[in-house]
Design a protein around this motif. Structure first.
Motif, PDB file in Angstrom:
ATOM      1  N   GLY A  44       1.039  -1.067   0.059  1.00  0.00           N
ATOM      2  CA  GLY A  44       0.295  -0.201   0.085  1.00  0.00           C
ATOM      3  C   GLY A  44       0.444   1.778   0.260  1.00  0.00           C
ATOM      4  O   GLY A  44       1.793   1.176   0.588  1.00  0.00           O
ATOM      5  N   CYS A  65      -3.388   0.954  -3.011  1.00  0.00           N
ATOM      6  CA  CYS A  65      -2.757  -0.286  -2.779  1.00  0.00           C
ATOM      7  C   CYS A  65      -3.058  -1.504  -3.487  1.00  0.00           C
ATOM      8  O   CYS A  65      -3.763  -1.653  -4.186  1.00  0.00           O
ATOM      9  N   CYS A 111      -7.175  -5.564   0.050  1.00  0.00           N
ATOM     10  CA  CYS A 111      -6.096  -3.805  -0.271  1.00  0.00           C
ATOM     11  C   CYS A 111      -7.368  -3.262   0.571  1.00  0.00           C
ATOM     12  O   CYS A 111      -8.248  -2.947   0.030  1.00  0.00           O
ATOM     13  N   TYR A 154      -1.272  -3.080   8.214  1.00  0.00           N
ATOM     14  CA  TYR A 154       0.044  -3.184   8.000  1.00  0.00           C
ATOM     15  C   TYR A 154       1.047  -2.983   8.349  1.00  0.00           C
ATOM     16  O   TYR A 154       0.462  -2.179  10.070  1.00  0.00           O
TER      17      TYR A 154
END
Length: 125
Positions: free
Chosen positions: A35, A50, A105, A112
């Motif tokens: 991302g 992303c 995503c 993350y």
């Protein structure tokens, strides 16, 4: 500590373009969701684009849709963020991050796990 490296930032005028790169020597970027996020001064980090690991599914934030594109170059183990028609509100530090879920995503920061140091983008006349 896994390290991602962003590059390609700089000072541009409104309407111009930049291409940011995200790379690492520590793992295969193709195997992970990657991302791109940005953080303007005094603001929270926000996701802009992303791409998932499999089939290359993408998600582009509404604020940049039609201007930004995300892509992979597998031979160089890189993920790019092509930014066109840049505006002053695009100014900030841009980061790439490795997603926890290879098939999902989205722009939740908690999704993350590793980040780079960022590359600065300034759009000003």
């Amino acid at each position: 500590q896994v390290q991602l490296v962003e590059s390609g930032g700089g000072l541009v005028q409104p309407g111009e373009s930049l291409r940011l790169s995200c790379e690492t020597s520590e793992f295969n970027l193709d195997l992970y969701t990657i991302g791109w996020f940005r953080q303007a001064p005094g603001k929270r980090r926000e996701g802009v684009a992303c791409i998932t690991s499999i089939l290359g599914g993408e998600n582009i934030a509404g604020s940049v849709k039609g201007r930004f594109e995300i892509s992979r170059e597998s031979s160089k183990n890189r993920v790019y963020l092509q930014m066109n028609l840049l505006q002053p509100e695009d100014t900030g530090v841009y980061y790439c991050g490795r997603g926890l879920d290879r098939f999902r995503c989205d722009f939740g920061i908690e999704q993350y796990e590793y980040w780079g140091q960022g590359t600065e983008v300034t759009v000003s006349s």
